[in-house]
Write a protein that holds these residues in place. Structure first.
Motif, short mmCIF file in Angstrom:
data_model
loop_
_atom_site.label_atom_id
_atom_site.label_comp_id
_atom_site.label_asym_id
_atom_site.label_seq_id
_atom_site.Cartn_x
_atom_site.Cartn_y
_atom_site.Cartn_z
N GLN A 16 -15.84 0.52 -49.08
CA GLN A 16 -17.27 0.28 -49.31
C GLN A 16 -17.46 -0.90 -50.26
N ILE A 17 -16.67 -0.91 -51.36
CA ILE A 17 -16.79 -2.01 -52.33
C ILE A 17 -16.49 -3.33 -51.65
N ILE A 19 -16.44 -4.14 -48.39
CA ILE A 19 -17.42 -4.50 -47.35
C ILE A 19 -18.74 -4.94 -48.00
N PHE A 20 -19.16 -4.18 -49.01
CA PHE A 20 -20.46 -4.47 -49.61
C PHE A 20 -20.47 -5.80 -50.35
N VAL A 21 -19.40 -6.06 -51.10
CA VAL A 21 -19.33 -7.35 -51.81
C VAL A 21 -19.30 -8.49 -50.80
N LEU A 23 -20.56 -8.38 -47.83
CA LEU A 23 -21.90 -8.44 -47.25
C LEU A 23 -22.85 -9.20 -48.16
N ILE A 24 -22.74 -8.93 -49.49
CA ILE A 24 -23.62 -9.62 -50.44
C ILE A 24 -23.42 -11.13 -50.33
N LEU A 26 -22.02 -12.91 -47.90
CA LEU A 26 -22.43 -13.44 -46.59
C LEU A 26 -23.94 -13.58 -46.52
N LEU A 27 -24.62 -12.50 -46.90
CA LEU A 27 -26.08 -12.52 -46.82
C LEU A 27 -26.67 -13.55 -47.78
N LYS A 28 -26.00 -13.70 -48.94
CA LYS A 28 -26.49 -14.68 -49.91
C LYS A 28 -26.51 -16.07 -49.28
N PHE A 30 -26.21 -16.89 -45.94
CA PHE A 30 -26.90 -17.09 -44.67
C PHE A 30 -28.31 -16.51 -44.62
N ALA A 31 -28.64 -15.65 -45.57
CA ALA A 31 -29.97 -15.04 -45.48
C ALA A 31 -30.80 -15.17 -46.76
N TRP A 32 -30.32 -14.57 -47.84
CA TRP A 32 -31.21 -14.46 -49.01
C TRP A 32 -31.60 -15.81 -49.57
N PRO A 34 -31.63 -18.95 -48.14
CA PRO A 34 -32.64 -19.67 -47.34
C PRO A 34 -34.00 -18.98 -47.32
N PHE B 168 -31.69 -10.67 -41.15
CA PHE B 168 -32.12 -11.59 -42.21
C PHE B 168 -31.60 -13.00 -41.99
N ALA B 172 -34.04 -16.08 -41.83
CA ALA B 172 -33.79 -17.34 -42.54
C ALA B 172 -33.89 -18.51 -41.58
N SER B 219 -29.69 -6.95 -51.16
CA SER B 219 -28.65 -6.31 -50.33
C SER B 219 -28.65 -4.82 -50.57
#
Lengths: 166, 376
Positions: A16-17, A19-21, A23-24, A26-28, A30-32, A34, B168, B172, B219
């Motif tokens: 979980q740690i 995958i979640f890190v 994910l953070i 990746l999302l940072k 490609f998502a958050w 932008p 997301f 974006a 997240s």
């Protein structure tokens, strides 16, 4: 606590740690980032647009106020000018009046003086003529009178008689 | 008419009033029908067994599992499971990889590279050839093989991760395509992103520092929320009700808090300003303990809320079968329906609370010492 530890899966915890890190991050990327950037830019844009609209409004108001001020100033200036003109007019009339009066008085005085002079001269002339005439008349009278001896003697006598009475 | 205006209340009230009559009627009929005492006893034990089976089912649902079972049908030996197996990856003095189907739905002992493994209540234990497990392993996670399997929970985490990435990432991208305005499903999620920023991050962390924590907060919020929502689907996943997951989330919060903490934060822990020196020495261990209690409370709060929700909801659903009559089961159904709606609220609420408290801890970690004047 025992129950919790009994069901606790260390592998799941680690997975979980990880995958979640992941994910953070990746999302940072490609998502958050932008998304937040786009939202920020948009908000900034809206804020700026509102601000500039407000500024334009203020400017309009300023312009309007300026116009009104200018108009008022012009009106005041016109009033002042008219007032001044009126004053000048009045002053000119007054001045002209005073001058005319003075001039008239001067002329009158001059005329008076001239008349006086003329009068005096005429009087003097008249006096001279009167005296000349009187002398001539007196001469003629005297000549006439003296030619009559009897009357003269009578008169002298009369006069002498009168003088005694005094 | 008062009743006409409030139909739902009326129905519930009616069910309540009728239920005891019908519920009592059933056993009476049963006792009339049973001729001998023995059959009655069998019936009771049969009923008892069913209740136990349901309790077992609820218990099982709350746990992680190594295969993905969508539903099962049939009884005892004829039971069939519909679903798909997932890979089992174990570390026990070497790497063991095999399919979860080899466990034959947690009944078989699997041999891999000379080691034997079996599953009890969703957890893999190493055992000997006959399936005897070291009893210490039941309470000590370190005595068990390290389980990196793609379990149902891990599978759902990956699904949610992928979902978030697509959702997301798409949002974006839609900004670029659509001139700075969100399009499609992003229109629904964009206000929530802004909500997290404006109502959670900025008030708790402050305008100055909030930006560096945004990725984590967003997240965490959506991860918990989505998984909570998945927990309400009939797929029977209970990821956020697993203590390992909530503990992992809380530990990440704890690490980020302590790594990003400034001098002022540590100053308040080890050398509390504005109190006498003796008190400072007393306060230091208390404050230090406080930093550990914070993530622990995060762990337990989310875990307990989700587990409690699942247990209550499933118990009420099970009540439908226990009542086994129109009024009682109908009432249970209505109750389950109402509770499901409540659980949808709780799903969002717990995500909000977790994110909110995380933001609060981050806020305390990067607080400037402007309130020094307050300590007099």
């Amino acid at each position: 606590m025992e129950q919790l530890l009994g069901t606790f899966s260390l592998g799941l915890f680690i997975l979980q740690i990880v995958i979640f890190v992941g994910l953070i991050f990746l999302l940072k990327k490609f998502a958050w980032k932008p998304i937040l950037d786009a939202v920020n830019t948009r908000e900034e844009g809206i804020k700026n647009a509102l601000l500039s609209a407000e500024n334009a409004k203020k400017e309009m108001q300023n312009l309007k106020a300026d116009n009104e001020k200018l108009l008022a100033e012009a009106r005041a200036e016109r009033d002042a000018l008219m007032k001044e003109a009126r004053e000048i007019k009045e002053k000119m009339i007054n001045d002209a009046k005073v001058e005319a009066q003075a001039q008239g008085e001067k002329l009158i005085a001059q005329a008076k003086a001239t008349i006086e002079g003329e009068k005096n001269a005429a009087l003097a002339d008249l006096k001279n003529q009167v005296s000349t005439l009187s002398i001539e008349i007196a001469e003629k009278v005297l000549k006439e009178e003296l030619s009559n001896k009897e009357a003269q003697t009578k008169l002298v006598d009369k006069l002498l008689g009168e003088a005694k009475l005094n | 008419m008062v009743i006409y205006k409030k139909p739902l209340q009326f129905i519930i009230a009616a069910l309540f009033s009728v239920m005891p009559i019908i519920a009592n009627a059933n056993p009476t009929v049963d006792s009339v029908a049973t001729t001998t005492e023995q059959t009655a006893k069998e019936n009771v034990s049969e009923e008892q067994k069913k209740v136990e089976e349901r309790a077992e089912f609820i218990q099982h649902h709350l746990l992680d599992s190594h295969g993905f079972t969508l539903f099962s049908y049939g009884e005892k030996e004829n039971e069939h499971h519909v679903g798909f197996p997932l890979p089992v990856i174990l570390w026990d003095e070497g790497l063991h990889i095999f399919s979860s189907s080899e466990f034959k739905h947690d009944t078989a002992i699997v041999e891999s590279k000379g080691k034997y493994f079996k599953i009890e209540h969703g957890i893999v234990y190493s055992c000997d050839k006959n399936g005897v497990v070291d009893h210490q392993a039941h309470t000590n996670p370190l005595k068990r093989p390290l389980d990196f399997s793609i379990t149902k929970n891990v599978f759902m985490i990956l699904v949610v991760g992928l979902l978030m990435f697509l959702l997301f990432g798409g949002l974006a991208k839609s900004y670029k395509k659509n001139n700075g305005i969100a399009k499609g499903v992003g229109r629904f999620f964009e206000p929530i992103v802004i909500f997290v920023r404006d109502e959670i991050a900025i008030p708790n962390i402050g305008e100055k520092h909030y930006k560096k924590y945004m990725s984590h907060l967003l997240s965490v919020f959506f991860f918990i929320w989505f998984l909570n929502m998945f927990g309400l689907t009939p797929l029977g996943v209970n990821v956020t009700g697993n203590i390992a997951i909530t503990a992992a989330l809380a530990i990440i919060t704890y690490l980020i808090t302590n790594i990003s903490a400034n001098k002022n934060y540590w100053g308040h822990i080890f050398w509390m300003p504005g109190v006498p020196p003796i008190m400072r020495i007393v306060l230091a261990p208390i404050e230090l303990l406080g930093t550990i209690i914070k993530p622990f409370s995060l762990t337990i709060r989310l875990y307990a809320n989700m587990v409690a929700g699942h247990i209550v909801l499933m118990s009420i659903i099970a009540m439908m079968y226990t009542f086994n009559n129109v009024a009682g089961s109908g009432f249970s159904f209505v109750l389950a329906f109402v509770l499901s709606i409540l659980e949808i609220l709780v799903a969002g609420l717990q995500a909000y609370i977790f994110t909110m408290l995380t933001a609060l801890y981050f806020g305390s970690a990067c607080e400037e010492h402007h309130h020094e004047e307050a300590h007099h």
